[in-house]
Design an enzyme around this catalytic site. Structure first.
Site, PDB file in Angstrom:
ATOM      1  N   GLU A  37       0.866  -1.166   0.000  1.00 29.38           N
ATOM      2  CA  GLU A  37       0.000   0.000   0.000  1.00 29.38           C
ATOM      3  C   GLU A  37       0.912   1.228   0.000  1.00 29.38           C
ATOM      4  OE1 GLU A  37      -2.733   0.486   3.286  1.00 29.38           O
ATOM      5  OE2 GLU A  37      -3.562   2.297   2.347  1.00 29.38           O
ATOM      6  N   ARG A 263       5.704 -13.084   9.065  1.00 32.16           N
ATOM      7  CA  ARG A 263       6.358 -11.821   8.737  1.00 32.16           C
ATOM      8  C   ARG A 263       7.718 -11.749   9.399  1.00 32.16           C
ATOM      9  NH1 ARG A 263       4.440  -6.746   9.594  1.00 32.16           N
ATOM     10  NH2 ARG A 263       2.495  -7.352   8.665  1.00 32.16           N
ATOM     11  N   LYS A 273       4.620   0.015   9.702  1.00 31.14           N
ATOM     12  CA  LYS A 273       4.633   1.270   8.965  1.00 31.14           C
ATOM     13  C   LYS A 273       4.155   2.424   9.826  1.00 31.14           C
ATOM     14  CE  LYS A 273       3.601   0.057   4.399  1.00 31.14           C
ATOM     15  NZ  LYS A 273       2.477   0.001   3.479  1.00 31.14           N
TER      16      LYS A 273
HETATM   17  P1  ATP Z   1       2.716  -2.840   8.258  1.00 29.72           P
HETATM   18  O1  ATP Z   1       2.077  -4.017   8.925  1.00 29.72           O
HETATM   19  O2  ATP Z   1       4.143  -2.609   8.628  1.00 29.72           O
HETATM   20  O3  ATP Z   1       1.899  -1.591   8.320  1.00 29.72           O
HETATM   21  P2  ATP Z   1       1.666  -3.675   5.829  1.00 29.72           P
HETATM   22  O4  ATP Z   1       1.530  -5.131   5.863  1.00 29.72           O
HETATM   23  O5  ATP Z   1       0.437  -2.904   6.061  1.00 29.72           O
HETATM   24  O6  ATP Z   1       2.846  -3.228   6.754  1.00 29.72           O
HETATM   25  P3  ATP Z   1       1.722  -3.445   3.028  1.00 29.72           P
HETATM   26  O7  ATP Z   1       2.165  -2.312   2.212  1.00 29.72           O
HETATM   27  O8  ATP Z   1       0.283  -3.787   3.057  1.00 29.72           O
HETATM   28  O9  ATP Z   1       2.263  -3.167   4.482  1.00 29.72           O
HETATM   29  O10 ATP Z   1       2.565  -4.737   2.690  1.00 29.72           O
HETATM   30  C1  ATP Z   1       2.846  -5.193   1.396  1.00 29.72           C
HETATM   31  C2  ATP Z   1       3.273  -6.635   1.453  1.00 29.72           C
HETATM   32  O11 ATP Z   1       4.428  -6.773   2.272  1.00 29.72           O
HETATM   33  C3  ATP Z   1       2.196  -7.494   2.061  1.00 29.72           C
HETATM   34  O12 ATP Z   1       2.060  -8.664   1.286  1.00 29.72           O
HETATM   35  C4  ATP Z   1       2.703  -7.790   3.438  1.00 29.72           C
HETATM   36  O13 ATP Z   1       2.236  -9.025   3.885  1.00 29.72           O
HETATM   37  C5  ATP Z   1       4.220  -7.763   3.247  1.00 29.72           C
HETATM   38  N1  ATP Z   1       4.886  -7.401   4.502  1.00 29.72           N
HETATM   39  C6  ATP Z   1       4.696  -6.290   5.232  1.00 29.72           C
HETATM   40  N2  ATP Z   1       5.455  -6.324   6.347  1.00 29.72           N
HETATM   41  C7  ATP Z   1       6.153  -7.485   6.309  1.00 29.72           C
HETATM   42  C8  ATP Z   1       7.104  -8.121   7.175  1.00 29.72           C
HETATM   43  N3  ATP Z   1       7.495  -7.557   8.305  1.00 29.72           N
HETATM   44  N4  ATP Z   1       7.595  -9.306   6.797  1.00 29.72           N
HETATM   45  C9  ATP Z   1       7.224  -9.881   5.643  1.00 29.72           C
HETATM   46  N5  ATP Z   1       6.335  -9.353   4.793  1.00 29.72           N
HETATM   47  C10 ATP Z   1       5.789  -8.169   5.113  1.00 29.72           C
HETATM   48 MG    MG Z   2      -1.235  -4.025   4.746  1.00 28.72          MG
END
Ligand code: ATP
Ligand code: MG
Length: 562
Positions: A37, A263, A273
């Site tokens: 996102e 993750r 984030k």
């Molecule tokens: P956050 O939880 O930090 O706000 P998010 O999951 O909302 O991050 P996105 O931009 O939605 O952030 O993530 C894009 C992709 O990256 C998704 O498929 C998510 O599962 C993966 N992702 C995000 N954080 C991690 C992590 N710490 N380890 C592995 N994959 C991740």
């Molecule tokens: Mg997300």
């Protein structure tokens, strides 16, 4: 595509794919996507997901899409889109023409929602958010059905089109999937799939006042792109039945399959984030690319290489259980990569002036140095030597312990790749008593040779010639947090490490670094790996310490001195 390892990685996701290929489940097609996102910069956790999705596509001759999952207008921006594109590319991956935006599907998603209404699978609910929450029930109690659940299809269609037309205030109505208010899985208790939100979107601007929820938009975006494996993190496990419920009702033919993995959590680091945004917005760090940040842009500025990050992601692998990876593993991967590629140079961070009393005034000698001890292809350079040098302050001690193999009263040391020198005296600051200058004598016979009597000189120290060096600012970074799991603390900023940045302003780098370009990595002998920072100008060199050497501060680094 980056696939240098000869041994292909294997994990439970690749096992699933291997099985599917055997049974021809997806007609031999492997299609993945990385769906960030654009509401922040991507970090090392995202890098794990990038490596996994693009890595699988590369390994199975499939495709991996880069999809900006931009269905929530709040906090999304083009700046973030551009940063994500730059960072994924820098990590070494290529999506060809396959760059997509979920916001391009808004019209299609709207039609899908209309279809759900027509088939009696969705309804417009006029409860407010609090009531929806309150009626959802708990883990132990079933939810209660909304009084609007049995609106007619005609009324629902009418209401939904008026929601789109902007007739209602934010939150006045929602579109909900009609599933099961008594389901043991709370996610399935008539989840909201569209809400009214009068918020301009960075791409569609004010065209829409209703936006699809993540659970509705994500699975359908996957289906529209022909994704076969929708790989996501474990917190979406409970949402998988909803993912399947939606695609089963709206998609015929091959359907994407959601697979969850653990993750990445990294010690001494936060990877949410929301928290990274807080660090930036409240100026705990100097922006998204602050070299202490776990963002890709921060790591790039710090001097980490994409190869090191990819190698780290390969080493941690992919598992089904959450765990905390030690940040020193990442640092190890960075060091290993830089050990192979970074040219060696000499710089003095905390200078002590050293005068060689018996060295001729105005004499300058050129000494040839190998740029890399194991790699002759990296060539050599000339380093000037003269009567006045700088050495590290801690390479001299007035009262050294017995095993100290550097300079002190009565002691000798070899200047790296030059002469053996012997202590002659000190000059002290009259007021403080601090040693401000050191005097030594040199033995002209010892250039690249042992002393005449053959005795072994134990220590080797680095140096720069005072007239043949450039001043530099050096930033030493330490971990941003002082506890190993700041991510588990609500009040995480309380645990910021006050010593995460130390700026040294009186350093001297050898002359060969005079025109070093920002983003160049070096090993400063005995000190660690350093990278020319973006702040470097024609007038001022600025270096970041990327990572210290394996050996602790001040000890002779064996590899660079033998
Ligand atoms: P956050 O939880 O930090 O706000 P998010 O999951 O909302 O991050 P996105 O931009 O939605 O952030 O993530 C894009 C992709 O990256 C998704 O498929 C998510 O599962 C993966 N992702 C995000 N954080 C991690 C992590 N710490 N380890 C592995 N994959 C991740
Ligand atoms: Mg997300």
């Amino acid at each position: 595509m980056t696939q240098s390892a000869t041994i292909l990685p294997s994990d439970f996701i690749r096992d699933i794919i291997d099985d599917d290929l055997r049974t021809n489940k997806h007609k031999a097609c492997v299609a993945t996507r990385f769906p960030p996102e654009p509401n922040g910069y991507i970090h090392i956790g995202h890098a794990k997901s990038v490596c996994l999705n693009f890595g699988i596509a590369g390994q199975y001759q499939g495709t991996c899409n880069l999809r900006l999952d931009d269905t929530d207008p709040l906090g999304e921006s083009m700046e973030y889109v551009e940063s994500i594109i730059r960072d994924v590319r820098w990590l070494g991956f290529d999506w060809g023409e396959r760059l997509f935006y979920a916001s391009d599907y808004f019209e299609k998603l709207y039609s899908f929602a209309v279809e759900l209404i027509k088939t009696g699978n969705a309804y417009v609910c006029s409860l407010n958010a609090d009531d929806v929450r309150e009626q959802r029930g708990t883990f132990t109690e079933p939810g209660r059905e909304s009084p609007y659940r049995n609106r007619s299809v005609a009324e629902n269609l009418d209401m939904f089109s008026r929601m789109r037309a902007g007739e209602f205030a934010d939150g006045a109505h929602t579109l909900r999937a009609k599933i099961d208010m008594a389901s043991p899985n709370i996610v399935l208790r008539d989840p909201v799939i569209y809400r009214i939100k009068r918020e301009p979107h960075y791409r569609t601007e004010t065209k829409w006042v209703i936006y699809p929820m993540y659970d509705f938009a994500h699975c359908l975006s996957d289906a529209l792109e022909g994704i076969t494996y929708s790989i996501c993190t474990l917190e979406f496990e409970n949402n998988r039945p909803l993912y399947d419920w939606i695609v089963e009702r709206l998609i015929t033919g091959s359907r994407p399959q959601q697979i969850e993995f653990a993750r990445l959590n990294l010690s001494y680091t936060v990877l949410s984030k929301r928290r990274l945004i807080e660090l930036v917005k409240k100026n705990y760090v100097q922006g998204w690319d602050d070299p202490r940040m776990p963002t890709v842009t921060g790591m790039r500025r710090r001097g980490y290489t994409p190869e090191a990050i990819r190698n780290f992601c390969a080493q941690i692998g992919v598992a089904k259980n959450d765990n905390l990876i030690d940040v020193s593993l990442l640092e190890h991967c960075v060091r290993e990569d830089l050990n192979n590629r970074a040219p060696r140079v000499m710089s003095v961070l905390r200078p002590l002036r050293l005068v060689i009393d018996n060295y001729p005034e105005n004499q300058v000698e050129e000494f040839e140095f190998a740029n890399h001890p194991q790699n002759p292809d990296m060539g050599t350079r000339q380093v000037s030597f003269s009567k006045v040098l700088y050495i590290e302050q801690d390479d001299f001690q007035e009262n050294p312990p017995k095993k100290y193999h550097r300079l002190g009263p009565g002691r000798e040391v070899r200047l790296r790749n030059a002469y053996v020198i012997k202590f002659a005296g000190t000059v002290k600051d009259e007021k403080t008593g601090e040693v401000i200058e050191l005097h030594c004598t040199y033995d002209p016979q010892t250039r690249n040779a042992p002393p005449a009597d053959g005795h072994k000189v134990q220590g080797v120290i680095h140096w720069v010639s005072a007239e043949h060096c450039v001043p530099a600012v050096v930033r030493l970074y330490d971990r941003l947090f002082s506890i190993d799991n700041p991510g588990s603390e609500e009040d995480f900023t309380k645990y910021l490490n006050p010593h995460s940045l130390e700026t040294l302003t009186t350093c001297y780098a050898e002359l060969s670094l005079k025109n070093a370009k920002p983003g160049s990595q070096y090993q400063f002998e005995r000190l660690g790996y350093f990278c020319t920072d973006l702040d470097t100008t024609a007038k001022q060199l600025v270096f970041n310490r990327i990572v210290a050497l394996r050996d602790s501060w001040g000890k002779v680094n064996k590899e660079s001195t033998t």
